[in-house]
Design a protein around this motif. Sequence first.
Motif, short mmCIF file in Angstrom:
data_model
loop_
_atom_site.label_atom_id
_atom_site.label_comp_id
_atom_site.label_asym_id
_atom_site.label_seq_id
_atom_site.Cartn_x
_atom_site.Cartn_y
_atom_site.Cartn_z
N CYS C 102 72.31 26.10 27.41
CA CYS C 102 74.04 26.62 27.68
C CYS C 102 74.83 25.95 26.23
O CYS C 102 75.58 26.83 25.82
CB CYS C 102 74.40 26.09 28.87
SG CYS C 102 73.58 26.37 30.05
N GLY C 108 77.18 31.32 26.97
CA GLY C 108 77.99 30.07 27.66
C GLY C 108 79.61 29.99 27.86
O GLY C 108 79.96 30.08 27.29
N GLN C 114 74.93 31.11 34.97
CA GLN C 114 75.40 29.42 34.82
C GLN C 114 76.21 29.81 36.13
O GLN C 114 76.08 28.57 36.82
CB GLN C 114 76.09 29.71 33.21
CG GLN C 114 76.74 28.01 33.10
CD GLN C 114 77.24 28.31 31.84
OE1 GLN C 114 78.56 29.50 31.59
NE2 GLN C 114 76.99 26.89 30.71
N THR C 201 72.88 37.41 30.96
CA THR C 201 72.94 35.92 30.30
C THR C 201 72.87 35.79 29.22
O THR C 201 73.70 36.96 28.52
CB THR C 201 71.74 35.56 31.02
OG1 THR C 201 70.58 36.43 29.89
CG2 THR C 201 70.64 35.44 32.37
#
Lengths: 434, 176, 765
Positions: C102, C108, C114, C201
């Motif tokens: 990340c 991120g 996450q 992601t």
Amino acid sequence: MFIGAIGCEPLQLARVQLENSTSLDVYRKHGGYEALKKALSEMSPDEVTNEVKKSALRGRGGAGFPTGMKWSFVPKDSPKPKYVVCNADESEPGTFKDRYLMERDPHMLIEGMLIAAYALGARLNYIYTRGEYRYLIEIMDRALEEARGAGLLGKNILDSDFSCEIYTHTGAGAYICGEETALLSSLEGLRGHPRMKPPFPAVSGLYASPTVVNNVETLTAVPDIIKMGGEAYQKLGTEKSGGTKLWSVSGHVNRPGVYELPMGYDDMEKFIMEDCDGMLNGGKLKAVIPGGSSVYIMRADQIIGKDVRMDYEGLVAGGSSVGSGGFIVMDESVDIFESTKNLTEFYKHESCGWCTPCREGTDWLVKVFRRVASGGGRPDDAQLMLDLCDNIEGKSFCPLGDAAAWPIQSAIKRFPEDFKKHLVGTNGKPQVEV
Amino acid sequence: MSQQLTQIGPLSQPVNIGDEVASFSSEVEAEINWHLAKYPMKRSAILPLMFIVQRERGYLDAPGVAYLAKRLSLRITDIWEVATFYSMLHTQPVGKYHIQICKTLSCKIMGEPGITDHVCNRLGIKPGETTADGRFTVSLVECLGSCGTAPMFQIGFDYHENLTPEKVDQILDSLP
Amino acid sequence: MSTEVIKVTINGKEFEVPKGARLIDVCRDKQFDIPSFCYYADLALQASCRMCLVRIEKMPKLQTSCTIICTDGMIVTTQSEEIEKAQRSMLEFLLANHPLDCPVCDRGGECELQEMTFDWGGLEERFTEKKNYYPEKYLSPMVANDPQRCILCKRCTRVCDEWMGEDAIEAGGRGANTVIGTYGGWLDCSQCGNCIEVCPTGTLLDGTYRHQARPWELTQTISTCTYCSDGCQMSLGSRGGDLMRIVARDRYVNGLNGEFLCVKGRFGHPFVNHEERIRTPLIRYQKGGKLIPATWDEAIRHVAQKLDAIVDAHGPNALGVIGSPRITNEANYLLYKFATELVGTNNYTATDSQNLKPFFDNLAGPLATHRDIRYAKTIVLIGGEPEELQPLTGKQIRQAVRNGGAKLIVINSTPIRLIEQATQFIHIRPGAEDAAALLLANNSNDELATQKLGIEANEIQNLRQTIADTQGDLVIMFTGELIGAAQAVMAQLPYVFRGEENGRRVLLHPLPLYNNSVGAHDMGLMNGAMNQRQMLEGAGDAIRAIYLAGSFPIEQLRAHEDALCKLDFLVVQELFETDTTAFADVVLPAASFAEIDGTYTNNDGFVQRVRQSIPPVNQSKSDWMITAQLALELGLDFKFELSASAVFHEIAERVPAYAGLRYPVLKDESNPVQAKYEIAEERDLTSELIALRDAVQALPETRDKREVTPEVGHELFKIGTLTDKVPQFHLLAAGNPRPATLRVSPLYQITVDADLREPVAVAAE
Ligand SMILES: Cc1cc2nc3c(=O)[nH]c(=O)nc-3n(C[C@H](O)[C@H](O)[C@H](O)COP(=O)(O)O)c2cc1C
Ligand code: SF4
Ligand code: FES
């Protein structure tokens, strides 16, 4: 290798030993295509389905679903075309019965499919054979050609108004394509991923049309059912599991082979020790996987003196299940940790990758097995494996996930000592929670 | 255009698969047509056709893939996704004789390891490798449905069962 | 979904929900959080991530709520130890081979994996084995790819197929070796980047923004795209006066386009902070001289004096005022006000070769919104190529057909890509679209029209039959190339095809080329005495001076260069020095859409906000402020101070269709407001029809139809003044090294028969 019936007249295996048993003449001489004639001339499609219902025939592909009931799910009034697809993808480790049925008696399968097609009103049908069985596809193609020549395929079969075609289709190396919906995806030219159920294939299968997928052995049972009538066939077996069943026996026995036994055959110990001619060079029985790799593994002491009946109910009572009848016998020389690792590697290799738990779970499990095998075992690894299995079981998209979990769960529970050997605890003592 | 082009290397890996499209003899075309005729939808013939292209060209090379896409009116990506799913389809060259040794349980406990060692020692390669002369590739594969006649391997499409080291030698010696 | 309601019990509470509702939606609607990755509304179901498991009474195992349709009396549990363990274990599985990098991942901070891990994940990581590894790479100049972060939710492959109809990115390999990619590793497509958008992601990333900023450093400003007339809503991510990226992620913006954007909208923004932006006002003191930097006061004074002098000498009509279909309503409105109220010239227009006036003057039905298109029953598309020129419209059409079973009829001289979705393709001669309009108006000219179009009579019959059979919405789309009479006819079609009895609505959807073509018309700029061509022709005699916002289209410019040289005075407001500014006597630096407040009106008639994301670059000012300042210098104070909303307030008072609109009313991009265009009553179109008939009569019958389907991107990748400033577009324009494109034909669109197939028969090619 032995091929034959024990404890009953051979039905499925009636002709396998004959001189060029694959030829139409030989098949006809021995009552071939009588059942088809009977069905076409004397029976309505629904009557055919009813006979099959009465026969208590259960799917031989592994799921054991009552075949007659499956057929009756097909919406007859649907304007869409209907399809019968034969599942000849036989890839379940330890299973090789369909192979010999097609190798020795292709016309029996053709006749079975034709009767099924008549019952369901299907005009176009496919035999999905695993790619490795190329020589069987050639045998089947020759037989189909012969049948065409004899007016048993194509327009107005046996001068009835029933027209029907059958083609072979080749797989290309994927166990998951044995799963009926994945098989259909593959047959449509897609990646072999399973599909959502519902809708079930009987309602929306091949090309989104009503489709029945049946195992080879299931379909080859149909001609005899029509010939002798549903009841008679059912009586050969037990009330809930009619007829006879083929068992593919491999491993440490003196006489491996394909055995036709009546459903409810008594009992497993006798079967191994007498019918299969006992353990290979006098070895001691350690374990049996009775239904292909995807079922619980059994300890010797769950078999010896327990007279386990060999049918669906009997095997469940005995602590496993019939599955595809892939009967793998192991003697003391086998390390169950190793054999379980071997099967887990199989499932990892064959996971289609569609859903999270099976894709990642099998990958993880194999990594743990390999670490442990190479001496990196940790005390809680067995616990970890069991938990990973629990996280896969019942959560995967299709049953392959469960199939991967069961062998491990049963192996750890039933053969802890074989795992202990590999899991040396921090205190130097082997330990494993069970 | 004053600004510098954004650096696409070193990460980038553009591959131009070229425009060549494979072509086949009329016999092979007839065979292909026969398969296409079996299905209500062209796409269903993808696996049979892939085996034919593989037989004719050794593996699914770029021109072969382009041919399939054109013949089935699909996009190359559709061919790629299927070709990479099935373990019998090769997007890389394989040896003239592809020895596929069954490594699954029944064969394993009936002596597969010995057979594998014997084959590998004899050919001087490890599973997954191809001999320098491109004659042999050895792979370990999953259950081939000969558990009752274990151990076994398949060369190309031919089954060889109840193997012993001696039998393996005979088989390999007899290969043209 | 029917209106019938059924009862379901969730976690002990009973709810009434519409029959046919999907369990996961219901749970979320009732505030029971259900985690999911693969479920994405309006995409094919996948049920592969297994995150959304719930317990349903009388059902074995946990069930995926994304696949369950609620039934009456269903009893559901979404929170329990069992379910929590399942969810935690799925995340554990997903993270097993995930690199957990990340800190160096562009996603991120806005990564669903996450967030999900924080919300639902376990604490310790039990996976201690070696992770599977794939190298990072670029899939194209726009798309960066780190396969190791992939959770195989396959949103990307589904949007590529279902939204874009391109199917360019797919899953390859099997089991744990499955990767998302393409054959040859290079992405051959329209580079829309929607795969990046929907990726939960950091697997697919904006290749032009790689490692440039972390999401939380960016200020997100909701605004409207400045490229085509679809008017997609987007979020401009800026940091310290730089526009860093543009996204449509639903966490930031929820416009008519959902998370959809095209290659231009998403990647076409680097022109904003480009070093070639004009820095100061520029004055060319004598013809043939150079443009010399000046102060704003100087430049404005200079322009005012010149214009004053010319109007004194030659009268107001000697000054041509030209707005632009690219600038805001506010800017165009002030130019109109400047021309009509201050100068009093009749010669004003906009740099748009298509004038929608005849269409709006005769408009007999509502404009189709993009939502209407998605749920239409029948769509008739005349000319144009939406998939390249109005990509959102293209996507809506595709989904209407593929997900909604709509019938699409394409009338075009080229087999555009959309014919893959079409139920009927009427292949006509180039430039004969007007004849198609004639056909739709009535059937008295069929012979002439079919002959000019080069089509069969039965093709028309089928078309008319499909329309007649339509129950539900009928959407008729057409390009602006139609002549005025044809536009008038189109505008009145709702009366021709009216069919309330079988619930038919007839909706019209013009396909103008520019982001504010419609607005330029609404602001009155198209009512002028001359269009841009006439004005350019008149340059040097009737027209002595031109006040121009933006630049002339290059072909117009090339055709009238000498005339332009004869102009006494040309003042241009621009972002960059262009071929047009080469003729200008004064160039005034204008601010781009990212630097200003205002509104655009799209082809739905939606009036949508443009919001300032960064301060004006260099000394630029927004167009309307420049006009206001010039007016002030000429002695008229528009009294708007520095407030765009004040300008819009006046627009709303002067333009009937905009009555009652205010900036606050237009605040929520998720329910855009449509301008209320006056609905014309049924007109007698005799004169138009005669004009149209003559025009069709004059059409040549020699030009042949184009046979080849144009390559993906042949319009999208064209280099314009703005895309010229984006390096990646030059790579695309240069052909984006890729294998020859092969056409897609989705499986389920072929009709299936199960007729006997003669084994020897040879498949028809
Ligand atoms: C992972 C998996 C693999 C399977 N493999 C096979 C197979 O190789 N052959 C087969 O006949 N059935 C196989 N099945 C069972 C089929 O899904 C299906 O139940 C069967 O073909 C139905 O035919 P039947 O009712 O005659 O058994 C498999 C099922 C699963 C879940
Ligand atoms: S369980 Fe999931 S990954 Fe495994 S084979 Fe079935 S669908 Fe594929
Ligand atoms: S959201 Fe239901 S399985 Fe992915």
